[in-house]
Motif scaffolding. Structure first.
Motif, PDB file in Angstrom:
ATOM      1  N   ASP A 120       0.811  -1.221   0.000  1.00  0.00           N
ATOM      2  CA  ASP A 120       0.000   0.000   0.000  1.00  0.00           C
ATOM      3  C   ASP A 120       0.841   1.267   0.000  1.00  0.00           C
ATOM      4  O   ASP A 120       0.618   2.173  -0.793  1.00  0.00           O
ATOM      5  CB  ASP A 120      -0.903   0.039   1.245  1.00  0.00           C
ATOM      6  CG  ASP A 120      -2.180  -0.749   1.011  1.00  0.00           C
ATOM      7  OD1 ASP A 120      -2.360  -1.248  -0.121  1.00  0.00           O
ATOM      8  OD2 ASP A 120      -2.979  -0.849   1.958  1.00  0.00           O
ATOM      9  N   ASP A 121       1.808   1.327   0.900  1.00  0.00           N
ATOM     10  CA  ASP A 121       2.546   2.572   1.074  1.00  0.00           C
ATOM     11  C   ASP A 121       3.344   2.941  -0.165  1.00  0.00           C
ATOM     12  O   ASP A 121       3.348   4.085  -0.607  1.00  0.00           O
ATOM     13  CB  ASP A 121       3.485   2.472   2.286  1.00  0.00           C
ATOM     14  CG  ASP A 121       2.727   2.766   3.579  1.00  0.00           C
ATOM     15  OD1 ASP A 121       1.497   2.943   3.504  1.00  0.00           O
ATOM     16  OD2 ASP A 121       3.369   2.800   4.644  1.00  0.00           O
ATOM     17  N   ILE A 122       4.031   1.949  -0.736  1.00  0.00           N
ATOM     18  CA  ILE A 122       4.876   2.274  -1.892  1.00  0.00           C
ATOM     19  C   ILE A 122       4.001   2.658  -3.082  1.00  0.00           C
ATOM     20  O   ILE A 122       4.345   3.539  -3.873  1.00  0.00           O
ATOM     21  CB  ILE A 122       5.850   1.119  -2.217  1.00  0.00           C
ATOM     22  CG1 ILE A 122       6.960   1.661  -3.120  1.00  0.00           C
ATOM     23  CG2 ILE A 122       5.164  -0.068  -2.842  1.00  0.00           C
ATOM     24  CD1 ILE A 122       8.237   0.877  -3.032  1.00  0.00           C
ATOM     25  N   ARG A 123       2.827   2.055  -3.163  1.00  0.00           N
ATOM     26  CA  ARG A 123       1.924   2.418  -4.256  1.00  0.00           C
ATOM     27  C   ARG A 123       1.351   3.822  -4.061  1.00  0.00           C
ATOM     28  O   ARG A 123       1.105   4.542  -5.019  1.00  0.00           O
ATOM     29  CB  ARG A 123       0.823   1.376  -4.414  1.00  0.00           C
ATOM     30  CG  ARG A 123       1.368   0.056  -4.983  1.00  0.00           C
ATOM     31  CD  ARG A 123       0.298  -0.942  -5.376  1.00  0.00           C
ATOM     32  NE  ARG A 123      -0.410  -1.469  -4.226  1.00  0.00           N
ATOM     33  CZ  ARG A 123      -1.676  -1.225  -3.942  1.00  0.00           C
ATOM     34  NH1 ARG A 123      -2.407  -0.479  -4.751  1.00  0.00           N
ATOM     35  NH2 ARG A 123      -2.226  -1.726  -2.855  1.00  0.00           N
ATOM     36  N   MET A 124       1.162   4.236  -2.813  1.00  0.00           N
ATOM     37  CA  MET A 124       0.717   5.611  -2.548  1.00  0.00           C
ATOM     38  C   MET A 124       1.842   6.606  -2.877  1.00  0.00           C
ATOM     39  O   MET A 124       1.595   7.681  -3.415  1.00  0.00           O
ATOM     40  CB  MET A 124       0.307   5.771  -1.083  1.00  0.00           C
ATOM     41  CG  MET A 124      -0.961   5.039  -0.692  1.00  0.00           C
ATOM     42  SD  MET A 124      -2.461   5.942  -1.170  1.00  0.00           S
ATOM     43  CE  MET A 124      -2.740   6.930   0.323  1.00  0.00           C
TER      44      MET A 124
END
Lengths: 591, 591
Positions: A120-124
């Protein structure tokens, strides 16, 4: 243009054409003397082919292309020898004669595939890469189509889209406002709108007759999963209408949207009163994709020396079909623990199994004989092979707990068909809600909601208990257990609006300071009016059978209200603070 | 519904129908035994008639209706004896059999007529009454239609509408941001977007290919007349395009909008370079609804011992046709004073009149003989009976002054035909503008604008003077002298973007802090892209031949940035400040 065709449109009928495509390198495969390279854009993927024998320089250039390089390739459309039936362009490929690298790319930190390996974080952080993935891009395209269809339909019904202001006045009641310091008016603040509610009512007083707007709204709440500080509403208001007119108009809108985006014909929407929804499903937004309605057992279960039931305000259960044999004791134990989790908060779970050998297995077998329990199951619409789950206790809490259990059983028993949509109007909401903590009434919908016409005399003259029983001309549109929209007929009379503010604990001064302009407007010929607002993000998600609105927002914020890609909010310059005539409290603490 | 028909739809063919209307009382006339009452809604006005002989009670009720009362009236559609040809419903009236007063109204503080007696401030205070006036309401309806046609056209061209966030990051360069304190991130602030510029570029990097959005933008500027702190843009971006593709696409949009809202067919738009626009009209947004192009006289006028011209950097004039006889000395004196006002700032005005008797009257007759002056007029495209106006001085300033005079003469000579539209693309803008005050370059368009491809080598290696001559792939759409839209091909290369930030005086750290996410995105396969933004409020006004955008905004703010109707901005509660961890500086001063 850097292209004559896009990467999704070439077909077998185009064979022989000279074309130029542009796009991103999806992947490459070297097979002996041939290199096959997939190039991708919003419209699709097309295979390029380079032949080492025919053009060694070009082929070597192609072999150096990395994933996500941006290229421009010209060549001839050829029929493929091994076709790819899963791709609309799968019958053809481009025999490339010219190749330009328009931009290079570092190796992306996750794969640009339907199923990615990125968390999730890297995609955000790299939202621009996540948005290249087809499912995410399709969500954003769906949203655009849904907005356009909304506008087309409402236009066809005579609605005018009016932009209401974003820099408005703070109304500290209700949810928290985001505030904006005014440099030109030092010490004063604008607020960002939580909804255009008062403005759309003003537009009705102004005679606009039918208003809508697809509009961003803002709420500074502590963010729970799937809440966003900025969200989008389809906001609507109509004059000279009764409740029927609004339900019909927006049922029409909803049917149009399903038909014109998903191709789904929705049947007429059933209507259910708030009281019935709570009684039958323990929720004012019941999921009707499966049955298992509640059945109240107070009459049958009390007075049989089972003290838990005797002391309960409500004893209520539902039938789960056909699982008497398959649900073992350990299943039941696990389910009991599930309802006892703090999120649900039930004390225990009573079940009654009617086994195939006609015996009863139950946690309350000591207090009720088998025939009695069978008669309960029969009365509840069950039969041999079924299980009844029962909870008891204080009415509101018990209903809520059983509603959670019903939803859980719906999921566990796979009762939800993908692509099934069950819309529902919930009507006749209470006007006011008594809040024990603050010892005051809250508006169940909002302070501008009208009581039902027949309840107005009781509202003007009733006592405290009477107020609890007032019904509002308010309604919610529920689809698949999600609240998609809500609205009401509004008060259009100054005295009644004033009375409502009284009941809600506003002083005369507060009411005048915050909403004086609206009450003033009511003195100059306000028409009867009402409206509705749809949660647009939620509608997108529900229509696609998804649970998270975040996947339908191009640039969502995380649970701390942070845009991770641009890294906002952020510190601002001292001179910006000074110009707004504000200071940070932490800086003051230091001094 | 409270009505079966609206107040604008009944015609002679409806005579005999039983109908119910709802609306506002426009006016009443008592004529002997009859009372005629006009009832109004968004759709029109219909005459009601009450007959004292036939129904005295009803007629007396009607006679008590005040202006702007809201009523519901039922009756029979009758043919009128004296028809009103100026009104679509003028052939009929309603013989009323039932009348309900839905709401009363105080006497409005100004008349609800096309031409009202209310001043600006009172109409802003009672915006809901001003919006009832037909011209204002039609503006708002026009705006709605224009927005819908924009969306339909762009959808037909494959554009996706994507909502970009409103809570973004402050970028202290350029105009001032409105900032929003973040309660969840104490000490940090969001900013409201001045435009979605970086987000739409990110969407191109994300592969969305064609993006648009009709979107509110925010600028905390000192408000001049006709500036609003929140305004609306049609914001667009496309990938894989050259400048031609953008001009063609948005020329197509503009033609579509004129055709589908006004019924006006626009011809193909001429294109003019920035240099030519300045040379010929002294402005980068020339009004082409009339002629009077500039003619430079340096070659002809210098070296004749007229020191003012000899010392001038530029001597430039234009021909005003046919006014040599009609423009008297006192007219000329007044015009000279007009250009000498501080707003224009010219030192004086030279004129040359070629009289009908073939003589010359001129302020510079002492320095140039008649034949010389006639030859000037002829060279400038003039003839006997015409006047030439000439200004001289520093180039930029003189052009600007003469441009103002040209516009003024266009107005005075009634050269502007109502309903005439003269669109124009201005292209080839400079990339950078040298600012003497701050001794640094500013981006003429914005920091993301690409230099022309052929200028890139000079940009990467040139000296200071070279930078001044760089041209950008930037363009403006001008209609009737108003800048309607502007855009550019963007930089899509990290190194070039970085160089541009250098030139604009950003330190590496500032550039990275503010725009690192964009430069980072450029490293992962950014396609060539470009776009445009239209000022939507301005477009509405220009299409309706009006000069003020305020009349096309439902709830505009005044010149202090104040919404007078709701009285915002306003003070907020102490606890709101405390939650945001900010304090007012004036409160600190007191301590």
């Amino acid at each position: 243009m850097y292209r004559t065709k896009n990467c999704g449109e070439l077909r077998i009928s185009d064979v022989g054409q000279q074309v130029t495509l542009s796009g991103w390198i999806q992947k490459s495969r070297d097979l002996g003397g041939l290199t096959f390279t997939d190039v991708r854009d919003r419209y699709g993927i097309t295979q390029l082919v380079f032949n080492m024998d025919e053009n060694q320089v070009l082929c070597e250039k192609a072999r150096k292309l990395g994933r996500e390089f941006v290229i421009q390739a010209s060549g001839i459309v050829r029929e493929r020898s091994s076709k790819n039936a899963s791709r609309p362009t799968g019958d053809i490929e481009i025999e490339v004669t010219e190749l330009n690298i328009l931009n290079e790319s570092k190796v992306p930190p996750f794969t640009i595939e339907d199923e990615t390996d990125g968390g999730d974080d890297i995609r955000m952080n790299y939202r621009y890469l996540d948005l290249r993935r087809n499912p995410v891009q399709q969500n954003i395209i769906f949203r655009s189509k849904l907005a356009l269809e909304t506008r087309k339909y409402l236009d066809s019904q005579g609605f005018i889209e009016v932009e209401t202001p974003f820099l408005i006045k703070s109304t500290p009641e209700g949810a928290r406002d985001f505030v904006v310091p005014s440099r030109l008016n030092p010490g004063q603040f604008y607020a960002l709108p939580q909804s255009p509610q008062t403005f759309k009512q003003i537009l009705m007083v102004a005679g606009l007759d039918k208003y809508f707007q697809i509009v961003k709204c803002f709420r500074d709440e502590d963010l729970r999963a799937d809440r966003q500080p900025e969200f989008t509403q389809i906001d609507c208001e109509m004059s000279f209408v009764h409740i029927e007119d609004i339900l019909n108009t927006f049922e029409g809108l909803t049917k149009h949207l399903f038909k014109n985006t998903l191709g789904t014909d929705l049947p007429d929407f059933p209507r259910m009163s708030y009281d019935e929804a709570l009684q039958k499903y323990g929720s004012d937004k019941p999921d009707l994709r499966f049955g298992m309605p509640f059945y109240e057992l107070n009459d049958k279960a009390k007075g049989k020396d089972f003290s838990i039931f005797d002391q309960a305000e409500l004893i209520v259960g539902f039938v789960a079909e056909g699982i008497a044999e398959s649900y073992s004791n350990s299943n039941m134990k696990e389910l009991t623990e599930w309802v006892q989790r703090p999120q649900i908060g039930a004390k225990g779970l009573v079940y009654v199994k009617w086994m195939e050998d006609d015996t009863i297995k139950s946690t309350i077998g000591k207090f009720y004989d088998d025939d009695t329990l069978k008669s309960w199951i029969s009365a509840m619409g069950g039969k041999k092979g079924d299980v009844v789950f029962i909870l008891s206790g204080e009415t509101d809490r018990t209903r809520k707990q059983l509603s959670e259990l019903r939803l859980e059983m719906g999921r566990r028993l796979n009762l939800i068909q993908p692509g099934d949509f069950k819309p529902l109007w919930v009507i006749d909401f209470p006007l006011l809600e008594w809040d024990e903590d603050s010892q005051r009434f809250h508006a169940m919908h909002h302070p501008f909601t009208s009581p039902k016409k027949e309840d107005i005399p009781r509202m003007l003259n009733g006592d405290h208990e009477t107020m609890k029983s007032l019904r509002a001309d308010a309604y919610d549109l529920v689809i698949n257990g999600a609240e998609i929209g809500g609205g009401s007929i509004r008060i259009h009379d100054r005295a009644l609006q004033s009375k409502n503010f009284d009941l809600l604990g506003f002083s005369k001064e507060e009411a005048e300071y915050q909403f004086g302009f609206l009450m003033g407007a009511f003195e100059y010929g306000a028409p009867p009016h009402g409206g509705i607002a749809f949660g647009f993000d939620r509608l997108c998600a529900v229509m696609n059978g998804q649970s998270s609105i975040r996947d339908f927002i191009a640039f969502p914020k995380n649970n701390q209200g942070r845009d991770m890609m641009i890294d906002a909010p952020s510190l601002i310059h001292e001179h910006q603070l000074a110009e707004c005539r504000i200071a940070l409290v932490k800086d003051l603490d230091k001094k």
